[in-house]
Design an enzyme around this catalytic site. Structure first.
Site, short mmCIF file in Angstrom:
data_model
loop_
_atom_site.label_atom_id
_atom_site.label_comp_id
_atom_site.label_asym_id
_atom_site.label_seq_id
_atom_site.Cartn_x
_atom_site.Cartn_y
_atom_site.Cartn_z
N GLU B 268 0.75 -1.37 0.08
CA GLU B 268 -0.08 -0.02 -0.07
C GLU B 268 0.88 1.15 -0.17
O GLU B 268 0.49 2.27 -0.84
CB GLU B 268 -1.02 0.01 1.49
CG GLU B 268 -2.10 -1.44 1.36
CD GLU B 268 -2.63 -1.39 0.14
OE1 GLU B 268 -2.94 -0.44 -0.79
OE2 GLU B 268 -3.04 -2.68 -0.34
N HIS B 271 1.52 2.41 -3.44
CA HIS B 271 0.67 3.08 -3.97
C HIS B 271 0.64 4.27 -3.50
O HIS B 271 0.29 5.19 -4.47
CB HIS B 271 -0.91 2.27 -3.46
CG HIS B 271 -1.29 1.14 -4.37
ND1 HIS B 271 -1.46 1.14 -5.65
CD2 HIS B 271 -1.74 -0.40 -3.79
CE1 HIS B 271 -1.77 -0.12 -6.20
NE2 HIS B 271 -1.77 -0.95 -4.91
N GLU B 297 -0.57 -0.48 -9.83
CA GLU B 297 0.05 -1.82 -9.44
C GLU B 297 1.44 -2.01 -9.35
O GLU B 297 1.95 -2.77 -8.92
CB GLU B 297 -0.95 -2.85 -9.88
CG GLU B 297 -0.94 -4.20 -9.11
CD GLU B 297 -1.65 -4.05 -7.79
OE1 GLU B 297 -2.55 -3.22 -7.45
OE2 GLU B 297 -1.51 -5.04 -7.08
#
Lengths: 503, 503
Positions: B268, B271, B297
């Site tokens: 995460e 991201h 991704e």
């Protein structure tokens, strides 16, 4: 009978209002987030979002659509009570917002934000003259606005009405004088008394996480519903009702003074219980809110003081508190503890005042505001007037304007008429307590056994559920059978402090 | 030269778009709040707020105003790049949303929400037949929508384009076949190998708060800016970019398997770095977002796998991890630790798959989706087709449909065309790594010294800053000088797993 056409307009109107409330709820969440931990680098852009949403709500409240709804639905007797009172709220907003020329309002908003930052610096430097020209302009604008809005009896009534509909200078002059004249001699007697409580044990180290656990325990005891809320940490504690199923409380932890968190949490918890228990039927309308600042404050002060600083309450909770503490109460008996948390001593800063001297701080502000709007006090004279009143009522004179006239943010934002709510709330609370005793004569026993649920239920039944369906004085009358009456607060304070200090 | 009139329209258009973005940001905060601790009793009313705001954004995206902006500004060459690309995004949305008849779209939305709750129950009961009629209807709608939207080459391209503009069946058929044909024998060799890592030490107790402290440490090392974000806990971890100054990460702690939190946070965090480093010039436009699901991704997988599961990374961080752990690594040397966290073993559930077998899970879904939309596979045959493919590619056959075709939520919400992004991201990541090595030949050393800043800077410079200003394949080409190429991922996986397993 309502025509099909009217029904259709009513439906549209309620849908329109629901949208405004939805945007307000989003704004409420954004404010909560900004104060509980939003990353600082995102704040500028978040302010843009706040600006977009608020101006949308403002535009909706003054739009031609709104004017048309008001025109079509006003005076139709057969509408539901909720629709009628929603319409009243909308009309009030519409009138207030429409009567000020857009250009002037924009100038005023810019001035407000400038004045607030000047005030911050002025307070830091204890420099009133720096703030004075801004405050003068703010007052000038407010006087002009009163001209646009109109007034009945006294110009200041128009400002009072924004926070406490129904309350007037006529009423306040009487009750505040009574309260003032009763408290001043009491404060004097206490100052002269040699029987002062020892408070030194209060300031010993109390770990933050233990304070939090205890605060949660007390919130639970009060009947705060954790499925409809949560407790977070902030510099300035607050409660915010996003909807009755989501009413959040924040508190502040001071490891050198556990009272900050505990009484702060109880205070905000009192506000929160009000909002958690508003009838779900009112969701999506402007009625789904506390009916006034004063009634809201009556709930927080009821819990903080009439419950949370009561001897019976600590009969039950002192042992609980001891379990969470690091031994600081081991040598202190319940009576000495009770006296310590009810210490009263004149001080300069309103938000740090004890619960006996607090009303005097408010009454001073009331008298000053009334004087300003009746052209009896000039802004330039405020430091002098302020200090004289503190000396006269509290027996102490501020050493500088930071601990005097510059201490509160309210005036820099143009919030005149707001202060009285704090003392009104206290009076309402005492009146409610008196009415409650008739139906819950075992009040003390409930506190002493930690069984606060019946108290919450009584408040919900009599106050909370109505939201803005009833006006403040309507609630007061329905609950107590009378109007605003200073006697109950005076009796409460006299009785309490006479005992605490063995006067 | 642009006329004054056009300039005025451009300004209005950008203001209009800014409002849509502001509402989206408010929605983003509401979603974050709903998943991180919103009181459950407030959720129903909060859903109303979500409904109001989303439908406002939807209406704005398909309004007559929007149509007029598009008509007035399209094809004007001298507009800024940001305006032109913003216009393109708006036009794409407008076309997509306008082409579906409103009535059909409403039916579809209702079906979606119904299908999702049926899917939940069906998965619990491992009962495909229960879900089948809903999935059939969802597919039927999607096929009809493709009819409205039109397609080029292959019907499935239209769905791919929603998540990964520029990527087609023609491209995917080739690269996915290459990846599949390279991985299958590798997986086989590993299955046959007797040289398996010991992983038992992984599952010893690791206290949650220590996992959190270590996760924060790693986020900091990655260059995650805590003034522009925060880490919270959720059941399903995610990252959400409200604006580049407020990009929040969540993770999940499993005290019996620390990998969940650590690799989840790194994923995460990858991201989040993307969203934190989008150029501030794009704030307030739809370009202020990751350019595609696949590129997004690629950033999470780059960090999770190419960085976070690399030997050099743990050269530096294994000792750090040991400081936070309760002794579970004391007897395990770095090499054995490294092998354990890179264990590969065929398994049924995609989201639990290791990083070698993972692409096969995706390719299976791709082949099935393509088959469905080319009328080669019928919904009723899905369990059979699914299980056969798992047996063929991974050498294992699901024992029931819960660990087979019913495992993912995506299809119940009509998200066809989304799965390929996961494997595309992996391929992009390997291609980016290869390009990065040319400019940062000391990549291994950077990892081995915990100096990840140059890596973040390279990614920001080449990828992050552009947001949606560049399309995925444009970024890929600018960074690597070529198009999508499976070779890099295949080389990376072959090299890595040959070493891990001494094949």
């Amino acid at each position: 009978m309502i025509s099909e056409h009217t029904k259709e307009i009513e439906k549209e109107f309620l849908e329109y209002v629901k949208k405004m409330q939805a945007y307000n709820e989003a704004l409420g969440l954004i404010y909560w987030d900004l104060r509980t931990g939003a990353p600082k680098n995102g704040v500028d852009q978040r302010s843009e979002v706040v600006g977009m949403l608020s101006s949308e709500v403002f535009q909706m409240s003054t739009s031609e659509d709104m004017a048309a709804y008001i025109a079509s639905l006003s005076g139709i007797e057969d509408l539901s009570e909720i629709t009628k009172k929603t319409l009243n709220e909308c009309q009030k907003d519409y009138d207030r917002n429409k009567k000020i020329p857009v250009k002037e309002f924009k100038e005023y908003v810019i001035l407000q934000s400038k004045a607030e930052s000047v005030w911050e610096e002025a307070r830091e430097k204890a420099d009133f003259e720096m703030f004075q020209p801004y405050l003068e302009k703010i007052v000038e604008f407010q006087k002009k606005f009163i001209g646009y809005w109109g007034y009945e009896g006294n110009k200041y009534n128009t400002l009072l009405d924004m926070y406490e509909p129904g309350i007037t200078v006529e009423i306040l002059d009487q009750v505040f004088a009574e309260v003032r004249d009763a408290i001043i001699p009491l404060v004097k007697k206490i100052s002269d008394s040699s029987n002062k409580p020892d408070t030194s044990f209060i300031f010993k180290h109390f770990p933050k996480d233990k304070q939090k656990d205890f605060s949660l325990k007390i919130l639970e005891q009060m009947g705060y519903d954790f499925n409809s809320g949560r407790l977070d940490e902030t510099v300035h504690p607050f409660a915010t009702g996003l909807n009755p199923g989501d009413v959040r409380v924040t508190t502040r932890y001071d490891e050198g003074d556990w009272r900050t968190a505990v009484f702060g949490t109880i205070h905000e918890g009192g506000h929160a219980l009000y909002e958690q228990n508003i009838s779900k039927k009112l969701i999506g309308t402007p009625l789904c809110d506390g009916t006034s600042m004063g009634i809201h404050e009556s709930q927080s002060l009821f819990y903080e003081n009439i419950v949370g600083r009561d001897f019976s309450f600590w009969k039950h909770n002192y042992n609980v508190l001891k379990e969470y503490a690091d031994g600081q109460f081991d040598e202190i008996n319940l009576n000495d503890f009770y006296r310590a948390i009810n210490e009263s001593k004149p001080s300069f800063i309103r938000i740090e005042a004890d619960m006996l001297t607090y009303p005097l701080h408010i009454i001073i502000r009331y008298e000053i505001e009334k004087g300003i709007f009746n052209d009896e006090i000039e802004v330039k004279d405020l430091p002098q007037v302020w200090n004289d009143k503190y000396e006269k009522y509290l027996g102490i004179r501020p050493g500088n304007n930071a601990e005097g006239v510059l201490q509160d943010v309210h005036w820099s934002g143009g919030s005149f008429g707001y202060f009285p709510s704090y003392a009104l709330g206290y009076m309402y609370a005492a009146q409610f307590k008196n009415a409650m005793l008739k139906e819950l004569p075992n009040f003390d026993e409930l506190l002493a056994t930690g069984n606060l649920k019946p108290i919450k239920e009584w408040l919900t039944e009599n106050i909370h559920q109505y939201g803005k369906l009833k006006k403040p004085l309507e609630i007061l009358h329905d609950v107590t059978g009378e109007g605003l009456n200073a006697k109950y607060l005076i009796d409460y304070l006299t009785d309490k402090y006479t005992k605490v200090y063995n006067l």
